[in-house]
Write a protein that holds these residues in place. Sequence first.
Motif, mmCIF file in Angstrom:
data_model
loop_
_atom_site.group_PDB
_atom_site.id
_atom_site.type_symbol
_atom_site.label_atom_id
_atom_site.label_comp_id
_atom_site.label_asym_id
_atom_site.label_seq_id
_atom_site.Cartn_x
_atom_site.Cartn_y
_atom_site.Cartn_z
ATOM 1 N N VAL A 1 0.870 -1.180 0.000
ATOM 2 C CA VAL A 1 0.000 0.000 0.000
ATOM 3 C C VAL A 1 0.903 1.225 0.000
ATOM 4 C CG1 VAL A 1 -1.852 1.229 1.164
ATOM 5 C CG2 VAL A 1 -1.771 -1.273 1.222
ATOM 6 N N SER A 2 0.603 2.184 -0.894
ATOM 7 C CA SER A 2 1.404 3.399 -0.983
ATOM 8 C C SER A 2 0.526 4.574 -1.306
ATOM 9 C CB SER A 2 2.480 3.241 -2.064
ATOM 10 O OG SER A 2 1.859 3.087 -3.320
ATOM 11 N N LYS A 3 1.025 5.761 -1.025
ATOM 12 C CA LYS A 3 0.311 6.984 -1.366
ATOM 13 C C LYS A 3 1.292 7.975 -1.987
ATOM 14 C CE LYS A 3 1.013 9.344 3.049
ATOM 15 N NZ LYS A 3 0.346 10.053 4.147
ATOM 16 N N GLU A 4 0.720 9.017 -2.620
ATOM 17 C CA GLU A 4 1.542 10.050 -3.212
ATOM 18 C C GLU A 4 2.276 10.782 -2.115
ATOM 19 O OE1 GLU A 4 2.024 10.595 -6.391
ATOM 20 O OE2 GLU A 4 0.593 9.047 -6.999
ATOM 21 N N GLY A 5 3.594 11.022 -2.370
ATOM 22 C CA GLY A 5 4.369 11.692 -1.360
ATOM 23 C C GLY A 5 5.045 12.939 -1.895
ATOM 24 N N VAL A 6 5.949 13.496 -1.104
ATOM 25 C CA VAL A 6 6.728 14.683 -1.466
ATOM 26 C C VAL A 6 8.172 14.222 -1.706
ATOM 27 C CG1 VAL A 6 7.492 16.972 -0.739
ATOM 28 C CG2 VAL A 6 5.259 16.122 -0.060
ATOM 29 N N GLY B 1 5.078 13.122 -7.302
ATOM 30 C CA GLY B 1 5.452 11.972 -8.103
ATOM 31 C C GLY B 1 6.121 10.915 -7.297
ATOM 32 N N GLY B 2 6.524 11.178 -6.050
ATOM 33 C CA GLY B 2 7.160 10.197 -5.221
ATOM 34 C C GLY B 2 6.138 9.270 -4.555
ATOM 35 N N LYS B 3 6.525 8.104 -4.053
ATOM 36 C CA LYS B 3 5.671 7.113 -3.412
ATOM 37 C C LYS B 3 6.106 6.954 -1.967
ATOM 38 C CE LYS B 3 3.225 5.743 -7.073
ATOM 39 N NZ LYS B 3 1.752 5.838 -7.128
ATOM 40 N N VAL B 4 5.083 6.881 -1.105
ATOM 41 C CA VAL B 4 5.341 6.629 0.315
ATOM 42 C C VAL B 4 4.661 5.326 0.672
ATOM 43 C CG1 VAL B 4 5.028 7.431 2.683
ATOM 44 C CG2 VAL B 4 5.519 9.076 0.833
ATOM 45 N N ILE B 5 5.392 4.365 1.171
ATOM 46 C CA ILE B 5 4.840 3.063 1.557
ATOM 47 C C ILE B 5 4.127 3.222 2.907
ATOM 48 C CG2 ILE B 5 5.379 0.646 2.054
ATOM 49 C CD1 ILE B 5 5.845 1.478 -0.861
ATOM 50 N N ILE B 6 2.887 2.694 2.940
ATOM 51 C CA ILE B 6 2.072 2.799 4.167
ATOM 52 C C ILE B 6 2.176 1.496 4.938
ATOM 53 C CG2 ILE B 6 -0.276 3.141 5.094
ATOM 54 C CD1 ILE B 6 -0.867 4.723 2.549
ATOM 55 N N SER C 1 -1.715 2.603 10.074
ATOM 56 C CA SER C 1 -2.990 3.243 9.732
ATOM 57 C C SER C 1 -2.972 4.718 10.015
ATOM 58 C CB SER C 1 -4.147 2.575 10.521
ATOM 59 O OG SER C 1 -3.935 2.719 11.933
ATOM 60 N N ASP C 2 -2.093 5.131 10.926
ATOM 61 C CA ASP C 2 -2.032 6.561 11.221
ATOM 62 C C ASP C 2 -1.295 7.358 10.169
ATOM 63 O OD1 ASP C 2 0.519 5.646 11.649
ATOM 64 O OD2 ASP C 2 0.673 6.343 13.729
ATOM 65 N N GLN C 3 -0.841 6.689 9.098
ATOM 66 C CA GLN C 3 -0.142 7.409 8.021
ATOM 67 C C GLN C 3 -1.126 8.007 7.013
ATOM 68 O OE1 GLN C 3 2.872 3.996 7.430
ATOM 69 N NE2 GLN C 3 3.884 5.828 6.536
ATOM 70 N N VAL C 4 -2.427 7.602 7.125
ATOM 71 C CA VAL C 4 -3.420 8.114 6.175
ATOM 72 C C VAL C 4 -4.612 8.640 6.950
ATOM 73 C CG1 VAL C 4 -2.722 6.574 4.317
ATOM 74 C CG2 VAL C 4 -4.451 5.828 5.918
ATOM 75 N N GLU C 5 -5.381 9.467 6.324
ATOM 76 C CA GLU C 5 -6.604 10.021 6.888
ATOM 77 C C GLU C 5 -7.788 9.430 6.177
ATOM 78 O OE1 GLU C 5 -6.594 11.908 9.491
ATOM 79 O OE2 GLU C 5 -4.386 12.118 9.586
ATOM 80 N N ARG C 6 -8.957 9.534 6.799
ATOM 81 C CA ARG C 6 -10.185 9.041 6.181
ATOM 82 C C ARG C 6 -10.449 9.880 4.935
ATOM 83 N NH1 ARG C 6 -14.341 9.197 10.397
ATOM 84 N NH2 ARG C 6 -13.339 7.320 11.158
ATOM 85 N N ALA D 1 -8.670 9.591 2.201
ATOM 86 C CA ALA D 1 -7.452 9.669 1.365
ATOM 87 C C ALA D 1 -7.461 8.593 0.294
ATOM 88 C CB ALA D 1 -6.221 9.510 2.263
ATOM 89 N N VAL D 2 -6.773 8.906 -0.800
ATOM 90 C CA VAL D 2 -6.674 7.970 -1.918
ATOM 91 C C VAL D 2 -5.322 7.263 -1.794
ATOM 92 C CG1 VAL D 2 -6.593 7.673 -4.399
ATOM 93 C CG2 VAL D 2 -8.104 9.378 -3.411
ATOM 94 N N ILE D 3 -5.409 5.940 -1.792
ATOM 95 C CA ILE D 3 -4.193 5.144 -1.657
ATOM 96 C C ILE D 3 -4.096 4.208 -2.839
ATOM 97 C CG2 ILE D 3 -4.155 5.311 0.858
ATOM 98 C CD1 ILE D 3 -5.388 2.527 0.962
ATOM 99 N N ASN D 4 -2.864 3.666 -3.031
ATOM 100 C CA ASN D 4 -2.601 2.760 -4.134
ATOM 101 C C ASN D 4 -2.223 1.418 -3.557
ATOM 102 O OD1 ASN D 4 -0.481 1.479 -6.121
ATOM 103 N ND2 ASN D 4 -1.828 2.774 -7.328
ATOM 104 N N VAL D 5 -2.911 0.353 -4.067
ATOM 105 C CA VAL D 5 -2.661 -0.991 -3.583
ATOM 106 C C VAL D 5 -2.034 -1.792 -4.718
ATOM 107 C CG1 VAL D 5 -3.668 -3.081 -2.599
ATOM 108 C CG2 VAL D 5 -4.617 -0.858 -1.985
ATOM 109 N N HIS D 6 -0.752 -2.246 -4.492
ATOM 110 C CA HIS D 6 -0.008 -3.011 -5.500
ATOM 111 C C HIS D 6 -0.156 -4.482 -5.186
ATOM 112 C CE1 HIS D 6 3.037 -3.596 -8.567
ATOM 113 N NE2 HIS D 6 3.539 -4.570 -7.762
ATOM 114 N N LEU D 7 -0.852 -5.253 -6.066
ATOM 115 C CA LEU D 7 -1.103 -6.678 -5.896
ATOM 116 C C LEU D 7 -0.075 -7.486 -6.642
ATOM 117 C CD1 LEU D 7 -4.978 -6.523 -6.436
ATOM 118 C CD2 LEU D 7 -3.738 -6.448 -4.268
ATOM 119 N N HIS D 8 -0.185 -8.833 -6.535
ATOM 120 C CA HIS D 8 0.733 -9.690 -7.297
ATOM 121 C C HIS D 8 0.580 -9.462 -8.783
ATOM 122 C CE1 HIS D 8 1.899 -13.580 -9.225
ATOM 123 N NE2 HIS D 8 3.008 -13.334 -8.467
#
Length: 452
Positions: free
Chosen positions: A407-412, A415-420, A423-428, A430-437
């Motif tokens: 799970v990752s979100k847009e970071g600073v 264009g950068g990625k922040v790995i989550i 749960s306290d790294q995101v707010e209700r 928020a849009v997150i990205n889930v990378h599956l197999h």
Amino acid sequence: MNYADTINILTVSELTQSIKSSLELQYRFIHIQGEISNLRIPYSGHMYFTLKDRDAQIKAVLFKGQQRYLPGKIKEGQSIICHGKLSVYEPRGEYQIIVDTMDFTGTGDLQIQFEKLKRRLSAEGLFHSDNKIAIPAFPDHIALVTSPTGAAVRDFLKIASMRKFWGKISIIPVTVQGKNASAEIAAAIEMACCSTDADVLVLIRGGGSLEDLWSFNEERTARAIHEATLPVVSGIGHDTDITIADLCADLHTHTPTAAAEAIIADSGALAKVFSNYKQFLMEKMQRRLGENEEKISNLRRIIGDLDLFLANYHLKLDYQTISLSNCIQRKISHLTAKLENTVDRLRNQAPLQKITHQEQKLLHLRHQLSARIHRTIERKEESFIRQAALLDSVSPLSILSRGYSIVSKEGVPAGGKVIITRSDQVERGAVINVHLHQGELECEVLNKKNGN
């Protein structure tokens, strides 16, 4: 009445003495300019010459004692100014200049022409020794190009008679002085070469001044001599005279007499020489025959029976021949064995054999290197497979295949990625990205729970 009684009759001596007194009185000291010609210096050391210009000439004498005052050496054709007095030489009735001293003014016209033509013909090679034809030692026919009435031809024939010349002498008459002399001389040379069987051509003339000898200094004469097919001998003038013809001739002599002496062998002297040689050879042959006869006689006494002597030597020779043959055969056998041994050694040490051995060694090393490379590659491949399996076991992709996701979100910065990971790294909301197999999901956070 006797006419002789009424006049004063003078003797030749009285008239000459009167003229001498008048001239010497009127011309006590004179200065006269002209060109030196016919210069002569006899054993006395006095200088006799003719001083001339274009229209006249006068004899002159410079005594030996006055020559120390000269500014330099005088020569034929030189232009001078003489200082002296006029005198009459009574025994000959000739007037002349007694020169006290002189000044040099240059070279005369004829001498200048002579030097100019000499330089030009020399540059063309007419005087070169390579063009000279050899003079025959014993000519049978001599062609004389000369004046038939001059002293030169008499001097030449006199020497020929004294030396008992056995051959033929032909006289080709020409004029040796004057306007047409050069043309006649050239024509005579050409005729002698084309129409006679002469062995040698001789060009002779007595002495004279530069003007007298001028026909032998003309270009036409020089070229005729140069182009002659017969050898040409020159004998022109006196010892001090030199002409262009002399320089072109195949042999230059100074006088007609010298020319005759140069080409006509002295028959009497030759006969005497031959006679002496004949006598010498006869005496030497007689002595040599006598000595050899005596040697043969002594050898016969010493040897005795020559046949027996030779038979013994034949036996010795046969024995020595057999011995020599055996010795040579042994030597050949020894050298053959030595040669074969050397050949074997050379064959073993031959560069080609060494090269073949090294090539075999190189091939063996190449096979060993190839085998080692294959074994090394196999070991590296096995190690690579083990490492790849180990790497695959800890790979995130392998974990994702078992149902896990990233799970990752847009970071600073943007264009950068922040790995989550919490749960306290995101707010209700928020849009997150889930990378599956296989593939990815973009999700919105509806709710979150905090905790370990």
